[in-house]
Motif scaffolding. Structure first.
Motif, PDB file in Angstrom:
ATOM      1  N   ARG A  22     118.501  -6.214 119.588  1.00 23.15           N
ATOM      2  CA  ARG A  22     118.025  -4.987 118.739  1.00 23.15           C
ATOM      3  C   ARG A  22     116.537  -4.812 119.079  1.00 23.15           C
ATOM      4  O   ARG A  22     115.695  -5.980 119.102  1.00 23.15           O
ATOM      5  N   THR A  23     116.182  -3.473 119.129  1.00 22.64           N
ATOM      6  CA  THR A  23     114.662  -3.296 119.323  1.00 22.64           C
ATOM      7  C   THR A  23     114.108  -2.794 117.947  1.00 22.64           C
ATOM      8  O   THR A  23     114.609  -1.617 117.717  1.00 22.64           O
ATOM      9  N   LEU A  24     113.102  -3.422 117.585  1.00 19.03           N
ATOM     10  CA  LEU A  24     112.608  -3.300 116.453  1.00 19.03           C
ATOM     11  C   LEU A  24     111.092  -3.207 116.311  1.00 19.03           C
ATOM     12  O   LEU A  24     110.473  -3.822 117.316  1.00 19.03           O
ATOM     13  N   ASP A  25     110.523  -2.331 115.417  1.00 20.49           N
ATOM     14  CA  ASP A  25     108.876  -2.058 115.514  1.00 20.49           C
ATOM     15  C   ASP A  25     108.593  -2.730 114.182  1.00 20.49           C
ATOM     16  O   ASP A  25     109.199  -2.368 113.048  1.00 20.49           O
ATOM     17  N   LEU A  26     107.461  -3.592 114.230  1.00 21.37           N
ATOM     18  CA  LEU A  26     106.990  -4.399 112.911  1.00 21.37           C
ATOM     19  C   LEU A  26     105.502  -3.891 112.900  1.00 21.37           C
ATOM     20  O   LEU A  26     104.932  -3.847 113.940  1.00 21.37           O
ATOM     21  N   SER A  27     105.372  -3.588 111.590  1.00 19.85           N
ATOM     22  CA  SER A  27     103.799  -3.522 111.211  1.00 19.85           C
ATOM     23  C   SER A  27     103.173  -4.790 110.803  1.00 19.85           C
ATOM     24  O   SER A  27     103.930  -5.241 109.725  1.00 19.85           O
ATOM     25  N   HIS A  28     102.166  -5.199 111.196  1.00 16.98           N
ATOM     26  CA  HIS A  28     101.488  -6.447 110.513  1.00 16.98           C
ATOM     27  C   HIS A  28     100.190  -5.950 110.036  1.00 16.98           C
ATOM     28  O   HIS A  28      99.383  -5.436 110.545  1.00 16.98           O
ATOM     29  N   GLN A  29     100.040  -6.385 108.612  1.00 14.13           N
ATOM     30  CA  GLN A  29      98.892  -5.988 107.887  1.00 14.13           C
ATOM     31  C   GLN A  29      98.163  -7.470 107.806  1.00 14.13           C
ATOM     32  O   GLN A  29      98.369  -8.201 107.403  1.00 14.13           O
ATOM     33  N   VAL A  30      97.267  -7.259 108.840  1.00 16.52           N
ATOM     34  CA  VAL A  30      96.426  -8.720 109.150  1.00 16.52           C
ATOM     35  C   VAL A  30      95.679  -9.527 107.933  1.00 16.52           C
ATOM     36  O   VAL A  30      95.899 -10.566 107.904  1.00 16.52           O
TER      37      VAL A  30
END
Length: 104
Positions: free
Chosen positions: A77-85
């Motif tokens: 599966r191809t997933l986009d993740l957002s990281h709040q650093v």
């Protein structure tokens, strides 16, 4: 492709690169080199005010595109993740259409 926002747990390498993720009670292993980029966020709509001296993470989101699978027999599966650093929070923001694996 589905676009949404759901909290996920991400385990990273010492350099900060995603290695595994936990989503909907299941553990996925990253199977390809992740790709990272930054996207501008609408901070003026999400924040009440911009505090003096706060810049990192206010304007841009760190985004990672990963390819992950449950086990060796499951579909990638191809997933986009957002990281709040600054808060070290991860959110799944996009699930791309399934990738068809070609057999040799």
């Amino acid at each position: 492709m589905g676009v949404f926002s759901e909290a996920v747990e991400v385990i990273c390498s010492p350099a900060g690169q995603p290695l595994r993720l936990r989503w909907q009670g299941r553990s996925y292993r990253i199977v390809a080199e992740p790709v990272r980029w930054y996207e501008r966020r609408k901070w003026w709509a999400e924040e009440l005010r911009a505090e003096r001296g706060r810049g990192a993470g206010l304007v841009d989101h760190e985004i990672w595109r990963v390819q992950a699978r449950l086990n060796s027999g499951s579909q990638i599966r191809t997933l986009d993740l957002s990281h709040q650093v600054d808060a070290d929070r991860w959110r799944l923001i996009r699930v791309h259409d399934a990738v068809r694996e070609l057999s040799a």
